[in-house]
Design a protein around this motif. Sequence first.
Motif, PDB file in Angstrom:
ATOM      1  N   ILE A  20      -4.780  36.680  87.671  1.00 14.72           N
ATOM      2  CA  ILE A  20      -5.538  35.494  87.637  1.00 14.72           C
ATOM      3  C   ILE A  20      -5.045  34.138  88.643  1.00 14.72           C
ATOM      4  O   ILE A  20      -5.714  33.730  89.348  1.00 14.72           O
ATOM      5  N   ASN A  21      -3.733  33.965  88.510  1.00 13.06           N
ATOM      6  CA  ASN A  21      -3.128  32.940  89.471  1.00 13.06           C
ATOM      7  C   ASN A  21      -3.264  33.365  90.677  1.00 13.06           C
ATOM      8  O   ASN A  21      -3.621  32.765  91.672  1.00 13.06           O
ATOM      9  N   LEU A  22      -3.208  34.939  91.029  1.00 12.48           N
ATOM     10  CA  LEU A  22      -3.218  35.354  92.441  1.00 12.48           C
ATOM     11  C   LEU A  22      -4.659  35.114  92.842  1.00 12.48           C
ATOM     12  O   LEU A  22      -4.892  34.769  94.241  1.00 12.48           O
ATOM     13  N   VAL A  23      -5.728  35.643  92.216  1.00  9.68           N
ATOM     14  CA  VAL A  23      -7.265  35.369  92.481  1.00  9.68           C
ATOM     15  C   VAL A  23      -7.311  34.034  92.887  1.00  9.68           C
ATOM     16  O   VAL A  23      -8.012  33.881  93.870  1.00  9.68           O
ATOM     17  N   VAL A  24      -6.923  33.014  91.936  1.00 12.06           N
ATOM     18  CA  VAL A  24      -7.179  31.630  92.250  1.00 12.06           C
ATOM     19  C   VAL A  24      -6.726  31.144  93.547  1.00 12.06           C
ATOM     20  O   VAL A  24      -7.147  30.389  94.380  1.00 12.06           O
ATOM     21  N   ALA A  25      -5.340  31.736  93.603  1.00 11.32           N
ATOM     22  CA  ALA A  25      -4.751  31.291  95.122  1.00 11.32           C
ATOM     23  C   ALA A  25      -5.465  31.834  96.422  1.00 11.32           C
ATOM     24  O   ALA A  25      -5.675  30.905  97.464  1.00 11.32           O
ATOM     25  N   PHE A  26      -5.989  32.997  96.045  1.00 10.29           N
ATOM     26  CA  PHE A  26      -6.650  33.341  97.423  1.00 10.29           C
ATOM     27  C   PHE A  26      -8.082  32.715  97.727  1.00 10.29           C
ATOM     28  O   PHE A  26      -8.424  32.780  98.442  1.00 10.29           O
TER      29      PHE A  26
END
Length: 376
Positions: A20-26
């Motif tokens: 989730i953190n990665l998706v939000v970052a992208f």
Amino acid sequence: MSNPYAKLPGWAEYGLIPLINLVVAFMVAGLVVLLVGENPLDAAYHMINGAFGRGEYIGFTLYYATTFIFTGLSVAVAFHAGLFNIGSEGQAYIGGIGVALACLWLDQTMPWYIVFPIAMFGSILFGALWAFLPGWLQAKRGSHIVITTIMFNFIASSLMVYLLTRVLKPLGSMAPQTRTFAEGGQLPKLDWLLAIFGLDIGNAPFNISFLLALIAAFGVWVLIWRTKLGYEMRTMGHSPSAARYAGISETRIIIVVMMISGGLAGMMALNPIMGEQFRMQLDFVQGAGFVGIAVALMGRSHPAGIIPAAILFGMLYQGGAEIAFEMPAISRDMIVIIQGLVILFAGALENMFRPAIGRGFASFGQRFPVAAQKGA
């Protein structure tokens, strides 16, 4: 370190939250790309293609990942003992001195497989000794490990400048670097490994230090979860007062853990010095020690999570270069912004979504208590 939040299932802790953190970052990075008038989907394509589209690209991605595995493991080991080692950058610098000295001494008379273990020992020794001082200062004098390791980064950088301009630089050379190593100081490539899958790594500096990084990851797993020292480290990280009550020496744990952490950071120097540059140059670390913090956080301080997190950051570095080449409107500085966003959400904001996810699991358990109990 201790966790103030509700306990989540392992797949959510180590998989769902980082994802989730990665998706939000992208997603946020996509907004940045939109602001400069480019298509985020095109940028994503160029990043993925630039990192994995050809054998040579994969080689560069894994080369960067090798570096980040070492620094990620370095930070993770300290995390487990409740220590925040921000000094991996400086410890890698000093570890590089151990590598360079071994190569300058033996590269013209010994084959690489003799020089490599000696250089590895030198990198571990120099990195561990550089981390010993901040560890001793906290254990014996109460100095905060974050402050001392940051300061030691600056000292290491200054020391590197002095050595490469006054001591190790060849006579008549203007560049702040050592001489180029002979074959004995050059690590062989892992072209045969990717050739198994029909891939040609071309000029990519993907070398055998990658295998050493995997061995180091396995060794860290054994240390943390299969040894008495690892148990003492985790106890200290979760509850220092409980560790002291159990008779665990806080002084010993702090110093030993910092030396192990420094040794792992020092091993990072093998990859660029013997695997790519074949000399020691100024700024060969290139911020890898700080990236290791994000890698450790995204990987939940577990080797099984650190390896894919390191490959992700290797993709950002290699794929980012492809974006800058294919999309001129996106400068190299903007690639750094995208990388920074991933570090932000994987590191500083790693727990931003945890309360909501915890409430969701609690709500699910109240609605389906029988199923939840069976799953437990």
